[in-house]
Enzyme design. Structure first.
Site, PDB file in Angstrom:
ATOM      1  N   HIS A 212       0.828  -1.204   0.000  1.00 11.41           N
ATOM      2  CA  HIS A 212       0.000   0.000   0.000  1.00 11.41           C
ATOM      3  C   HIS A 212       0.864   1.256   0.000  1.00 11.41           C
ATOM      4  CE1 HIS A 212       0.663   1.248   4.237  1.00 11.41           C
ATOM      5  NE2 HIS A 212       0.662  -0.042   4.527  1.00 11.41           N
ATOM      6  N   CYS A 229       3.814  -4.287   6.619  1.00  8.43           N
ATOM      7  CA  CYS A 229       3.337  -4.154   5.246  1.00  8.43           C
ATOM      8  C   CYS A 229       4.485  -3.796   4.308  1.00  8.43           C
ATOM      9  CB  CYS A 229       2.249  -3.089   5.159  1.00  8.43           C
ATOM     10  SG  CYS A 229       0.671  -3.585   5.899  1.00  8.43           S
TER      11      CYS A 229
END
Length: 255
Positions: A212, A229
């Site tokens: 992301h 992430c």
């Protein structure tokens, strides 16, 4: 004068009682109409190019290993059964319309090379272009290939790198998982449930870990770290990737 007979007393008829409504007793022998049987597209024992195309699509999702052929045998039956069970369908191993529609939605039409079992050869970048760091597991299908060594994400389609950009990972305490995964959910606007931070253009691949955009990465670079992430700081290129990636596409995180 003779006494007359006593006059008879007139009788009044009782009003008819209200009849109770008649109820129809259920018929114990009645049975519900069974749902129609699923329409079969292909089944074990079939052969031909349609079977080969089915196998190629299953191989794109790694439900089928090895070369494709024209025979719907035990290998194909096991792959179809596994795909069905994963989606909550009846795991019959028979390809019905529901299973086929789901498989088509998650894959691309097999290429000529895929149907001929031709292994793609990755191209080399042009001089001066970003050097690719592509693991051999990234050479089949559609893959976000993520290298922890070069801190780079490369978008690879059928063995051909399309473009890439810098990425950032989790810390030693919250590491980004390594291995082969697949994108199971996409969402543009996301707020982390654990850390309450924005995760725009998320492509989830393992638990809560996702590829992301990170404004923190764009601002601080590698001075910080993610919570596990894969952070991206090139927002326009990430949006392009987000629009190209499909649910089911592969993610490889490697050294």
């Amino acid at each position: 004068m003779p006494a007359g007979r006593p006059a008879s007393t007139p009788t009044t008829a009782a009003p008819p009682s209200s009849a109770a409504p008649t109820r129809t007793a259920p018929n114990p022998t009645a049975t519900a109409v069974p749902p129609p049987a699923p329409v079969v597209v292909l089944r074990p024992g079939d052969s031909g190019p349609k079977v080969r195309a089915l196998q190629a699509r299953l191989r794109q999702l790694r439900w089928l290993e090895g070369d494709v052929d024209n025979d719907y045998g035990a290998r194909t039956t096991t792959a179809v059964r596994g795909f069905q069970a994963k989606r909550g369908f009846d795991a019959t191993g028979v390809l019905d319309e529901r299973t086929w529609d789901k498989l088509v939605a998650m894959t691309h039409a097999p290429t000529t090379d895929e149907l001929a079992n031709v292994r793609p050869t990755p191209v080399q970048p042009k001089p001066g272009a970003l050097s690719w760091d592509v693991d051999e597991r990234c050479l089949k299908g559609r893959v976000m290939c993520v290298s922890k060594t070069t801190r780079q994400l490369t978008w690879v389609v059928d063995g051909v790198p399309q473009y890439g950009f810098d990425v950032r990972f989790g810390s030693d305490e919250l590491p980004t998982r390594e291995g082969v995964f697949s994108v199971y959910k996409k969402q543009v606007d996301v707020i982390s449930n654990l850390y309450h931070t924005p995760m725009p253009y998320s492509m989830f691949f393992s638990g809560g870990q996702a590829v992301h955009y990170s404004s923190n990465f764009a601002r601080l670079g590698y001075a910080g770290a993610s919570h596990g992430c894969v952070n991206v700081r090139n927002k326009p290129l990430l949006i392009q990737l987000y629009n190209e990636v499909r649910v089911g596409d592969k993610v490889v995180v490697h050294w």
